[in-house]
Design a protein around this motif. Structure first.
Motif, PDB file in Angstrom:
ATOM      1  N   VAL A  31      24.503 -12.547   7.845  1.00 32.05           N
ATOM      2  CA  VAL A  31      24.420 -11.101   7.677  1.00 32.05           C
ATOM      3  C   VAL A  31      23.562 -10.780   6.453  1.00 32.05           C
ATOM      4  O   VAL A  31      22.731  -9.869   6.479  1.00 32.05           O
ATOM      5  N   GLY A  32      23.728 -11.536   5.386  1.00 36.17           N
ATOM      6  CA  GLY A  32      22.929 -11.331   4.180  1.00 36.17           C
ATOM      7  C   GLY A  32      21.455 -11.563   4.425  1.00 36.17           C
ATOM      8  O   GLY A  32      20.603 -10.822   3.925  1.00 36.17           O
ATOM      9  N   LEU A  38      15.609  -7.020   6.790  1.00 31.52           N
ATOM     10  CA  LEU A  38      15.439  -5.599   7.110  1.00 31.52           C
ATOM     11  C   LEU A  38      14.964  -4.802   5.897  1.00 31.52           C
ATOM     12  O   LEU A  38      14.136  -3.894   6.021  1.00 31.52           O
ATOM     13  N   ALA A  39      15.479  -5.146   4.719  1.00 30.86           N
ATOM     14  CA  ALA A  39      15.036  -4.462   3.504  1.00 30.86           C
ATOM     15  C   ALA A  39      13.562  -4.750   3.229  1.00 30.86           C
ATOM     16  O   ALA A  39      12.801  -3.840   2.873  1.00 30.86           O
ATOM     17  N   VAL A  43      10.503  -2.035   3.050  1.00 30.95           N
ATOM     18  CA  VAL A  43       9.580  -1.920   1.915  1.00 30.95           C
ATOM     19  C   VAL A  43       8.141  -2.058   2.387  1.00 30.95           C
ATOM     20  O   VAL A  43       7.259  -1.300   1.972  1.00 30.95           O
ATOM     21  N   LEU A  44       7.878  -3.026   3.270  1.00 27.92           N
ATOM     22  CA  LEU A  44       6.529  -3.214   3.794  1.00 27.92           C
ATOM     23  C   LEU A  44       6.064  -1.977   4.570  1.00 27.92           C
ATOM     24  O   LEU A  44       4.924  -1.544   4.429  1.00 27.92           O
ATOM     25  N   THR A  45       6.962  -1.402   5.348  1.00 34.73           N
ATOM     26  CA  THR A  45       6.624  -0.185   6.090  1.00 34.73           C
ATOM     27  C   THR A  45       6.287   0.953   5.126  1.00 34.73           C
ATOM     28  O   THR A  45       5.309   1.685   5.330  1.00 34.73           O
ATOM     29  N   ALA A  46       7.076   1.106   4.081  1.00 34.73           N
ATOM     30  CA  ALA A  46       6.830   2.177   3.111  1.00 34.73           C
ATOM     31  C   ALA A  46       5.500   1.962   2.392  1.00 34.73           C
ATOM     32  O   ALA A  46       4.720   2.903   2.212  1.00 34.73           O
ATOM     33  N   VAL A  47       5.212   0.737   1.987  1.00 36.70           N
ATOM     34  CA  VAL A  47       3.958   0.445   1.284  1.00 36.70           C
ATOM     35  C   VAL A  47       2.758   0.721   2.188  1.00 36.70           C
ATOM     36  O   VAL A  47       1.783   1.351   1.762  1.00 36.70           O
ATOM     37  N   LEU A  48       2.830   0.256   3.434  1.00 36.44           N
ATOM     38  CA  LEU A  48       1.720   0.514   4.355  1.00 36.44           C
ATOM     39  C   LEU A  48       1.601   2.002   4.686  1.00 36.44           C
ATOM     40  O   LEU A  48       0.492   2.515   4.862  1.00 36.44           O
ATOM     41  N   GLY A  49       2.719   2.687   4.761  1.00 39.44           N
ATOM     42  CA  GLY A  49       2.686   4.126   5.009  1.00 39.44           C
ATOM     43  C   GLY A  49       2.022   4.871   3.864  1.00 39.44           C
ATOM     44  O   GLY A  49       1.252   5.812   4.076  1.00 39.44           O
ATOM     45  N   ILE A  50       2.298   4.458   2.642  1.00 38.23           N
ATOM     46  CA  ILE A  50       1.661   5.090   1.484  1.00 38.23           C
ATOM     47  C   ILE A  50       0.168   4.759   1.460  1.00 38.23           C
ATOM     48  O   ILE A  50      -0.668   5.626   1.218  1.00 38.23           O
ATOM     49  N   LYS A  51      -0.158   3.509   1.739  1.00 39.58           N
ATOM     50  CA  LYS A  51      -1.562   3.082   1.706  1.00 39.58           C
ATOM     51  C   LYS A  51      -2.380   3.812   2.761  1.00 39.58           C
ATOM     52  O   LYS A  51      -3.493   4.270   2.494  1.00 39.58           O
ATOM     53  N   GLU A  52      -1.843   3.919   3.957  1.00 39.40           N
ATOM     54  CA  GLU A  52      -2.569   4.553   5.061  1.00 39.40           C
ATOM     55  C   GLU A  52      -2.326   6.059   5.134  1.00 39.40           C
ATOM     56  O   GLU A  52      -2.885   6.728   5.987  1.00 39.40           O
ATOM     57  N   GLN A  53      -1.471   6.568   4.276  1.00 40.69           N
ATOM     58  CA  GLN A  53      -1.099   7.979   4.217  1.00 40.69           C
ATOM     59  C   GLN A  53      -0.456   8.461   5.515  1.00 40.69           C
ATOM     60  O   GLN A  53      -0.515   9.635   5.854  1.00 40.69           O
ATOM     61  N   SER A  54       0.138   7.513   6.244  1.00 43.67           N
ATOM     62  CA  SER A  54       0.840   7.857   7.476  1.00 43.67           C
ATOM     63  C   SER A  54       1.713   6.676   7.875  1.00 43.67           C
ATOM     64  O   SER A  54       1.242   5.538   7.918  1.00 43.67           O
TER      65      SER A  54
END
Length: 113
Positions: A31-32, A38-39, A43-54
């Motif tokens: 589970v850990g 998932l965390a 984080v990767l999704t957030a970073v790519l979203g900021i980089k691509e502005q979407s």
């Protein structure tokens, strides 16, 4: 408790400070690992979203990476399986030759006796 008895601390066996004691973890370690993955994915999704502005563009980049990885694995799997089958066949042939040689040597030894 009588007044003549000495006052005892919580556990006489543990003399170390609280922060130095080993912690007992409960639960399933799988589970850990899943939560950590998932965390990291988030984080990767957030970073790519900021980089691509979407977030959609960031997700599209990650989809491309996943598709490329899956196609690489699918393309390599038959090749690796063929190589493993060839190696197993060669090993079986060597084992058969060794067994035949051992049987011939045992037969010769029995004939001499």
């Amino acid at each position: 408790m009588r007044f003549s008895e000495p006052v005892r601390m919580a556990d006489e066996g543990e003399h170390s400070p609280v922060w130095a004691r080993s912690k007992r973890r409960s639960g399933n370690p799988l589970v850990g690992i899943i939560v950590t993955l998932l965390a990291l994915f988030g984080v990767l999704t957030a970073v790519l979203g900021i980089k691509e502005q979407s977030l959609a563009e960031g997700g599209a980049i990650m989809d491309g990476w996943i598709t490329k990885g899956v196609s690489t694995v699918k393309g390599e799997a038959p090749k690796v399986a063929d190589e493993a089958a060839a190696a197993a066949g060669a090993a079986a042939e060597k084992a058969g030759d060794a067994a035949q040689a051992g049987a011939a040597a045992a037969s010769d030894e029995m004939k001499r006796q």
